[in-house]
Design a protein around this motif. Sequence first.
Motif, short mmCIF file in Angstrom:
data_model
loop_
_atom_site.label_atom_id
_atom_site.label_comp_id
_atom_site.label_asym_id
_atom_site.label_seq_id
_atom_site.Cartn_x
_atom_site.Cartn_y
_atom_site.Cartn_z
N HIS A 154 -9.04 -2.82 1.02
CA HIS A 154 -7.82 -2.74 1.68
C HIS A 154 -7.30 -1.69 1.09
O HIS A 154 -7.52 -1.06 -0.20
CB HIS A 154 -6.72 -4.13 1.87
N ARG A 159 1.15 -6.80 1.47
CA ARG A 159 -0.36 -7.06 2.23
C ARG A 159 0.37 -7.85 3.81
O ARG A 159 0.58 -8.94 3.86
CB ARG A 159 -1.21 -8.13 1.68
N ASP A 219 -0.78 -7.97 6.56
CA ASP A 219 -1.89 -8.69 7.07
C ASP A 219 -1.68 -10.13 7.00
O ASP A 219 -2.29 -11.10 7.58
CB ASP A 219 -3.08 -8.05 7.02
#
Length: 106
Positions: free
Chosen positions: A43, A100, A102
């Motif tokens: 990531h 993050r 996500d």
Amino acid sequence: MSNIGVWENAEPGVKRCILNAADSLMMMEVRFAKGAAGYEHSHPHQQMSYCLRGSFTFRIDGREYPLKAGETIHIPRNAVHGVTALEEDSALLDVFTPIREDLVKR
């Protein structure tokens, strides 16, 4: 919707909870059963992992690194990484920058 403060199953034998996320920083606790693995992924976020208890083998860009209670490891942006717990009831404290999204908005 926000996942902050909610425990969820990640992979088999792995549970995680986002403890806080503010500005560009996020903190998450991850608990592992013995032998449980966080799958290899990458990531664009920087990550630091602190071993709260137990021990782990981290894989970062094809190399292995041991980590035991009280130790920290840095995972650079875009590095392919994964982890395996070597003991029962092992746990990590993960910190990410930036947040993050996500994981927070699931």
